[in-house]
Design an enzyme around this catalytic site. Structure first.
Site, PDB file in Angstrom:
ATOM      1  N   GLY A   1      -9.360  23.324  31.712  1.00  0.00           N
ATOM      2  CA  GLY A   1      -8.991  21.908  31.812  1.00  0.00           C
ATOM      3  C   GLY A   1      -9.928  21.081  32.664  1.00  0.00           C
TER       4      GLY A   1
ATOM      5  CB  CYS B   1       4.156  17.912   2.096  1.00  0.00           C
ATOM      6  SG  CYS B   1       2.742  17.644   0.998  1.00  0.00           S
TER       7      CYS B   1
ATOM      8  CB  CYS C   1       2.725  21.691  -0.666  1.00  0.00           C
ATOM      9  SG  CYS C   1       2.885  21.355   1.099  1.00  0.00           S
TER      10      CYS C   1
ATOM     11  CB  CYS D   1      -0.124  18.536   4.131  1.00  0.00           C
ATOM     12  SG  CYS D   1       1.319  19.522   3.831  1.00  0.00           S
TER      13      CYS D   1
ATOM     14  CB  CYS E   1      -1.571  20.433   1.341  1.00  0.00           C
ATOM     15  SG  CYS E   1      -0.393  19.598   0.277  1.00  0.00           S
TER      16      CYS E   1
END
Lengths: 303, 235, 258
Positions: free
Chosen positions: A32, A241, A244, A266, A272
């Site tokens: 970080g 979605c 899909c 998606c 997808c």
């Protein structure tokens, strides 16, 4: 076609790669923490992913398989360009399949498919400093990180709640890494934040213009900042979605016509396609749906 | 304590630097004491240093030499050389002062001005205000004035607030500088009563009273300050 | 009355080359005491305040502070992290210009709550309630909690600055001309507020001012400075009513009578 110029493997010279790798090691050692590095002039301007490209160039090898996505899609201009760039200067194999990639360079999204320990996720970062918009002085923000003085970060979240009734930050949502440094995860939607936590894969972040590299090693704690009485929540989508049928994935809105017709698909195109290849269909492509074939992304259009 | 206040060999003069260092002697070789339950009246002509003497004893004026010994919390404290904290503590616990003029603080209600010395000693607000109300009533200050800051009061009204504030505690020593100056006969009598009460309670009082009647009524004895005049000492 | 001073200042001097900022200043401050540092422009009073509050590094001298764990620490031997933490929790600093002591682009509530968040408070509701409580104590309407200080008057900003400083219950507050630049009636209100808070909370304070009336109203002790030196110090009413030094006499006699 004759090549007028030949490139060093992955475009950067070896000394530069060494310098970047050292910065990466430092970044991994201090999860970080923003490590300054000597960002090079790349053949694309600042703001087009030079940080990510330099990271990828430093770690990529001839055996690697590279995937590049932009907002989750492999087929946008930027993703296509960067992929082509590495094909040219490194002659590496490329793919759109998340499971096949060893290096995934991404702009602003994390793939839906869970990553494994053999993969590296390289993020493109515009502004590495999470406190930048609250405290413009670099001298001050460096001190705040050094002394772990992060009250100001919570001031921002407080302001959000005071103004909007809830924390309104929906992307670039600040996180605390390994319990020490507060980090900007790049402008990924907060939906993706939980994926960073205890990931099997190595996550590297590069900001070319700001000249900073930071990292989240595998299996590191990544906690989104919040308040006890306003805990961190991801976005929820109330529809699956359209193509899909996947649920609990990040969806993009696609405008279909100028009568207000739209669908949600998606954001992760590979995910997808993969689902549809396995026979999952969403309401639009369902046998009785409005358009079972001929849509972008359907098997026919892909050929 | 039988003699809570002893003044010993005190000298004071003012040096006026703005007047080329002109030196004004005030008092010389002051020695006296005040016993519990007595009210000593400081006498002498105007300008002889009576008010200054009271201020020296209260710590408001510095002294050049000598000691001002006060019995405070079972010990003897010399206010002439004490540090500011100690002086403030003596003022809080042991020694009260009713000055000639009330210095008004903006925005503080009369009743709170009076209650403050008790609050500084840890008494709770409700009890302190109740006691303050009692005193203000005794001194005939109209009730509608109690919630107002005293800045706009008349001289007599301000003086009564001042007196109430000075008498509200149970300090062992009380210094009074012309407490009845702006008061009418009725309220002068109230003050005489309050002083008698304090005497009966064993408080040592030292005061300046221009009003002869009041002086006669409360004074146990008169201390002539002219005997400490530096002109006299020089002669 | 406790026997341990809260702050021990020894021989503080600050030189700028050969120019004297302040010279050989020593004093002790006890809990609950308010000390006024008085002087005209250029007297060194602000320099002294900045040295004592560690905003400036003095040329010589030491400042020791009695920490909450009962030990004395030399403030200039502390590392920066400890000093910054002290400044955020146990100390307050009220600037003359409130904009220097506030975040102007952040709401009043966030200004007051920031210190709480900086020490780990993570409950939005509690932070907000504490902020409302403090706004009321400094006589700012609670419904201004979400307004930015940019929309406040000078007096309100100053009161907000005070609330921001006091929210963590500091034991020592430094004030640099807290009423400077404010209208007279606004000053009176602010002074009364400060007086009340200092009393209620048992604060120690060091107040720099050129206004003797402020010193008389707020402080127990006073130091008069001229050309970098402390030329007189003592009980406030004693210094004001019986000034001994020529400069003090000049200062006191210069006050306009209204």
């Amino acid at each position: 076609m004759t090549e007028l110029a030949t490139y060093n493997f992955a475009y950067l010279d070896e000394q530069t790669k060494r310098m970047i790798r050292r910065a990466i090691l430092k970044a991994i050692a201090i999860p970080g923490y923003q490590v300054p590095f000597a960002s090079r002039e790349m053949p694309m301007p600042y703001g087009w992913g030079t940080g990510g490209v330099q990271l990828t160039a430093a770690i990529i090898g001839p055996q690697d398989v590279l995937k590049v996505i932009d907002q989750g899609a492999d087929d946008t201009t930027n993703a296509v360009s960067i992929r082509a760039f590495f094909q040219k200067v490194a002659n590496v194999a490329v793919t759109t399949r998340t499971e096949e990639a060893t290096i995934i360079q991404t702009r602003h999204r994390i793939p839906e498919t869970k990553l494994n320990a053999n993969q590296v996720l390289v993020y493109q970062v515009p502004t590495p400093e999470p406190l930048r918009y609250l405290e413009p002085r670099e001298t001050e923000t460096r001190k705040m990180h050094a002394l772990e003085e992060y009250g100001l970060m919570h001031v921002k979240l407080y302001e959000d709640i005071a103004r909007n009734g809830r924390i309104a930050t929906t992307y670039a949502y600040p996180v605390k890494v390994a319990g020490r440094y507060v980090m900007d995860p790049s402008p990924t939607p907060k939906f993706d934040n939980p994926k960073m936590h205890l990931s099997d894969a190595l996550q590297l972040f590069g900001a070319g213009r700001e000249k900073r590299i930071y990292a989240v090693p595998p299996y590191t704690e990544v906690v989104s900042l919040d308040f006890e009485d306003h805990p961190f929540e991801v976005q929820r989508f109330d529809k699956p979605c359209t193509l899909c049928g996947a649920e609990q994935v990040y969806l993009d809105e696609v405008i279909l016509d100028d009568k207000g017709g739209r669908m949600f698909v998606c954001s992760d195109t590979d995910f997808c396609e993969d689902r549809r290849a396995h026979g999952h269909v969403g309401p639009m492509l369902a046998p009785n749906g409005p358009a079972a074939d001929g849509l972008p992304g359907s098997k026919e259009a892909a050929e | 304590m039988a003699t809570p206040l002893v003044v010993s060999e005190v000298f004071k003069s003012f040096t006026m630097h703005l007047r080329d260092g002109l030196r004004l002697p005030v008092v010389a070789d002051v020695s006296f004491s005040v016993a519990s339950g007595e009210c000593v009246v400081l006498g002498g002509p105007s300008g002889i240093g009576k008010s200054s003497l009271l201020k020296m004893i209260y710590g408001n004026y510095a002294v050049d030499n000598g000691q001002i010994l006060v019995a405070h919390k079972g010990k003897i404290v010399d206010l002439a050389t004490a540090d500011p904290r100690t002086v403030l503590e003596v003022r809080r616990q042991t020694m009260g002062y009713v000055s000639q003029f009330l210095r008004t603080v903006p925005r503080v209600a009369a009743i709170d001005v009076v209650a403050e010395p008790l609050l500084a000693r840890g008494v709770n607000a409700a009890d302190a205000r109740e006691k303050a109300a009692g005193l203000l009533a005794q001194l005939n200050l109209p009730q509608e004035l109690w919630q107002l800051p005293p800045a706009t009061f008349s001289g007599g009204e301000q003086q009564r607030v001042n007196i109430a504030r000075g008498f509200i505690t149970d300090h062992a020593i009380l210094l009074l500088d012309e407490p009845t100056a702006s008061l009418d006969a009725r309220n002068r009598a109230v003050v005489v009563d309050l002083i008698e009460q304090k005497k009966r309670a064993g408080v040592a009082l030292l005061g300046i009273f221009h009003d002869e009647e009041v002086r006669e009524a409360v004074g146990s004895r008169i201390l002539d300050v002219s005997q400490f005049s530096p002109r006299k000492a020089a002669a | 009355m406790t026997d341990t001073p809260l702050l021990k200042v020894k021989d503080i001097s600050k030189f700028y080359g050969s120019r004297i900022g302040c010279r050989d200043v020593s004093f002790e401050l006890w809990p609950g005491e308010v000390l006024a540092i008085v002087g005209e422009s250029g007297s060194g009073k602000t320099t002294l305040l900045n040295c004592i509050s560690t905003r400036l590094l003095p040329t010589t001298g030491s400042v020791e502070y009695h920490m909450r764990d009962e030990t004395y620490r030399d403030l200039f031997r502390m590392n920066e992290a400890e000093r910054r933490f002290l400044m955020r929790t146990d100390w307050g600093f009220v600037h003359q210009n409130p904009a220097d002591g506030l975040r102007m682009t952040v709401s009043a509530g966030a200004n007051v709550g920031e210190r709480l968040m900086a020490i780990g408070n993570r409950h939005y509701g509690n932070i907000r309630n504490t902020a409302i409580d403090w706004l009321e104590r400094v006589e700012i309407d609670a419904d201004r909690i979400d307004d930015q200080p940019r929309a406040f008057s000078g007096g309100m900003r100053q009161r907000l600055q005070i609330a921001r400083n006091l929210v963590t219950g500091p034991r020592l507050v430094f004030m640099d001309e807290p009423t400077g630049g404010l209208d007279v009636s606004v000053q009176a209100r602010l002074l009364d507020l400060v007086r009340g808070l200092v009393n209620d909370l048992g604060l120690s304070a060091i107040i720099v001012t050129h206004d003797l009336a402020v010193a008389r109203l707020l402080s127990h002790r006073m130091m008069v400075m001229k050309d970098g030196y402390v030329i007189e110090h003592g009980l406030t009413d004693r210094v004001l009513d019986d000034p001994r030094e020529p400069y003090t006499q000049l200062l006191v006699s210069s006050i306009l009578q209204v």
